[in-house]
Design a protein around this motif. Structure first.
Motif, PDB file in Angstrom:
ATOM      1  N   ALA A 130       0.825  -1.210   0.000  1.00  0.00           N
ATOM      2  CA  ALA A 130       0.000   0.000   0.000  1.00  0.00           C
ATOM      3  C   ALA A 130       0.860   1.261   0.000  1.00  0.00           C
ATOM      4  O   ALA A 130       0.528   2.255  -0.661  1.00  0.00           O
ATOM      5  N   TYR A 131       1.967   1.233   0.738  1.00  0.00           N
ATOM      6  CA  TYR A 131       2.856   2.390   0.793  1.00  0.00           C
ATOM      7  C   TYR A 131       3.493   2.643  -0.570  1.00  0.00           C
ATOM      8  O   TYR A 131       3.570   3.794  -1.028  1.00  0.00           O
ATOM      9  N   THR A 133       2.204   1.726  -3.423  1.00  0.00           N
ATOM     10  CA  THR A 133       1.125   2.196  -4.288  1.00  0.00           C
ATOM     11  C   THR A 133       0.796   3.661  -4.022  1.00  0.00           C
ATOM     12  O   THR A 133       0.571   4.445  -4.944  1.00  0.00           O
ATOM     13  N   ALA A 134       0.768   4.026  -2.735  1.00  0.00           N
ATOM     14  CA  ALA A 134       0.439   5.411  -2.374  1.00  0.00           C
ATOM     15  C   ALA A 134       1.495   6.384  -2.875  1.00  0.00           C
ATOM     16  O   ALA A 134       1.169   7.468  -3.382  1.00  0.00           O
ATOM     17  N   GLY A 138      -0.524   6.720  -6.016  1.00  0.00           N
ATOM     18  CA  GLY A 138      -1.291   7.659  -5.206  1.00  0.00           C
ATOM     19  C   GLY A 138      -0.978   9.112  -5.534  1.00  0.00           C
ATOM     20  O   GLY A 138      -1.816   9.993  -5.349  1.00  0.00           O
ATOM     21  N   VAL A 296      -5.525   2.159  -6.199  1.00  0.00           N
ATOM     22  CA  VAL A 296      -5.014   2.754  -4.963  1.00  0.00           C
ATOM     23  C   VAL A 296      -6.035   2.593  -3.840  1.00  0.00           C
ATOM     24  O   VAL A 296      -5.700   2.178  -2.724  1.00  0.00           O
ATOM     25  N   LEU A 300      -5.515   0.454  -0.538  1.00  0.00           N
ATOM     26  CA  LEU A 300      -5.590   1.127   0.755  1.00  0.00           C
ATOM     27  C   LEU A 300      -6.681   0.523   1.627  1.00  0.00           C
ATOM     28  O   LEU A 300      -6.529   0.407   2.848  1.00  0.00           O
TER      29      LEU A 300
END
Length: 587
Positions: A130-131, A133-134, A138, A296, A300
């Motif tokens: 997730a990080y 992707t962000a 993101g 995203v 998330l």
């Protein structure tokens, strides 16, 4: 929660900042390319006339340069993003592991072993993804959306309205997906704990499973745990998958709308061909950014549940901590319980497991503890090294309340061999040095002689360098117990607690260990919890526990005369009752 987790970025802040910067640069370069292409079509290719090759070559070179810069920016974002996300994952695992090491037994009781394993592995991986992707999508997706939308409105405000409608439709659908998919993801990650627990229990107890031919039963348990996760994942994906057809319909609808309106405007001579081509490219950019935004949000949504579970561990405050000005020296091994009571459920209405314990143990005494299952024998001794803290009253060691000691000092001076003996993968010597990392080979051999472990170690293929498998599976139960006793002795403690740690040792070896303790460590206070009367009958005093209270205390002979529980246990183990003696005498 986010503040706690992002606090673990630490030394990876620089690459975390460089990643979105590279993404922004990539978007800027990609957004400029359609502007250049529009000029090539409108200015370089003259309708009804000769093309301006010089301008085409010039603008074409500029396009290639922009494409190269976008490519390099994208690579930079990927490299920096990978470093940042993997670095965060590394720091999170270290922070969680460090936090777990500070937990008391009561803290650990809140989290199952399988749950902690899941949080350290699956949950951290989800947060890592997730990080990444962000930091990349993101930032890239919303900036692409904004830049492309602004450029589209600059090119043709009338056509750009189509994109605005598409964005609103997809945004509403996205909110719906996040709202309803989130609850399934939360429940799914909780079920991973159950799955890991099933696997862990099955693998750890594989010998028992095979001995009782219970493979089929374990397969059913595994299938049930997997099915729960499958069903929840199917429901979550069922919600998420709704976005795909809506998104594709919106994309193709936007392209058809822009093409139809654009063609109409070209016929009306209110729009150039180059501008229409540029608008179609911006259409793809806008809609691709929406696809990325959807990914995203899904990522998330999945990671929020994992992030919460990680934050629970990091936010858990240890019940047992060092005092402000701790004591670093222990006078002797004397122990005192003063009206001590304990419950495992401090916040609830749970009954006290130990009730009003008053007890004085002199330094160097050998104390036996005996009692039925659930009588709180182990709980009693766990108060001494502060594995748990008493709920009421106090426990003193060396004349000082245990809560006044530095924890390391206290636990180095109070060695405890727990009921469940644990050895770690490594050599015999490495396992022994858990008791004292600076112990010499001679120190280890002496401790092993006291614990009667030298007898079998000398027969091992590589003696003290023989490899021990994880959990000590390649040694017997009795050998494992003796190694754990030797490990505890290497700490040179003032108090030595053996919690039923000679149960797998034969009575002759048990007697040798007790004799060695009496001769070699007379000044050490020894507390021996046992099920066998023979293991404690020669102790200076014996404590009889019954349902969380001290039922009796005295020597072996005194308890036989005054304590019914002790007498019943003794007679059941030895057959020393009146009827038996009478029949034996008659024969």
């Amino acid at each position: 929660m986010l503040k706690r987790l992002l606090g673990e970025v630490k030394e990876y802040k620089k690459v975390s900042i460089l990643t979105p910067i590279c993404m922004v640069l990539e978007v800027i370069f990609e957004t400029l390319i359609p502007f250049v292409m529009t000029d090539i079509i409108d200015r370089g290719i003259n309708e009804g006339g000769d093309p301006d090759l010089g301008l085409i070559y010039k603008l074409g070179g500029l396009m290639i340069g922009l494409a190269i810069m976008a490519f390099l920016s994208g690579i930079g974002g990927a490299v920096f993003g990978a470093k940042a996300s993997t670095g965060l994952a590394k720091n999170l695992r270290k922070a969680m592991n460090d936090k777990i090491q500070t937990f008391s037994f009561s803290n650990i009781d809140k989290f199952s072993t399988a749950g902690l394993v899941t949080r350290l592995t699956t949950d951290v991986t989800n947060v890592q993804n997730a990080y990444m992707t962000a930091l990349r999508m993101g930032f890239r997706a919303p900036i692409t959306l904004i830049f492309a939308m602004v450029a589209a409105f600059i090119k043709s405000a009338r056509l750009a309205v189509v994109y605005l409608v598409a964005v609103l439709i997809l945004g509403i659908v996205m909110v719906f997906i996040v709202k309803f998919g989130m609850k399934y993801f939360n429940e799914m990650f909780k079920q991973y704990d159950g799955l890991n627990a099933t696997i862990q229990e099955n693998v750890k107890g594989i010998r028992v499973v095979k001995s009782f031919v219970r493979e089929g039963y374990e397969e059913n348990r595994m299938n049930k745990a997997s099915s729960k996760i499958y069903n929840l994942a199917k429901k979550a994906e069922g919600v998420v998958i709704v976005y795909s057809p809506v998104m594709m319909f919106t994309i193709y609808g936007s392209m058809v709308g822009v093409s139809w309106l654009g063609a109409k405007f070209i016929v009306q001579h209110t729009l150039s061909t180059g501008t229409l081509m540029g608008m179609l490219i911006y259409c793809l950019s806008i809609l691709m950014s929406l696809i990325m935004l959807s990914l995203v949000f899904v990522m998330l949504s999945m990671s929020i549940a994992s992030a919460g579970r990680i934050a629970e561990v990091l936010g858990e405050e240890p019940d047992i901590t060092n005092p402000e000005n701790p004591a670093y020296e222990m006078q002797d091994g004397s122990i005192s319980f003063e009206n001590a009571s304990f419950t495992y459920h401090k916040e609830g209405n749970g009954e006290n497991v130990l009730r009003n314990i008053d007890l004085e143990i002199k330094s160097g005494e050998t104390i036996g503890i005996i009692g039925g299952t659930g009588s709180a024998k182990s709980t009693l001794v766990m108060m001494i090294p502060r594995l748990y803290d008493v709920t009421e009253g106090c426990v003193k060691v060396g004349g000082r309340d245990v809560k006044e000691y530095d924890l390391t000092t206290l636990r180095k001076n109070v060695s405890m061999v727990l009921q469940k003996n644990v050895l770690f993968s490594g050599s015999v010597l490495e396992n022994l040095r858990w008791g004292n990392k600076d112990a010499t080979l001679e120190d280890c051999k002496r401790a092993c002689r006291l614990a009667c472990a030298d007898e079998f170690i000398e027969q091992l293929p590589e003696k003290y360098e023989t490899h021990i498998e994880q959990g000590g599976t390649n040694v017997s139960g009795g050998q494992r117990q003796r190694l754990c006793i030797a490990r505890a002795l290497l700490a040179n403690p003032k108090v030595l607690i053996l919690d039923d740690s000679t149960s797998a040792v034969d009575t002759a070896t048990d007697a040798k260990i007790r004799a060695a303790f009496a001769d070699e460590i007379p000044d050490t206070t020894k507390i021996i919890i046992a099920q066998r009367i023979s293991s404690v009958e020669h102790a200076d005093r014996i404590i009889v526990m019954d349902d969380g209270v001290i039922s009796g205390i005295g020597t072996h002979e005194e308890l036989l005369e005054t304590n019914a529980i002790y007498k019943d246990v003794y007679e059941s183990q030895t057959g020393a009752n009146a009827d038996f003696d009478e029949v034996g005498g008659g024969n």
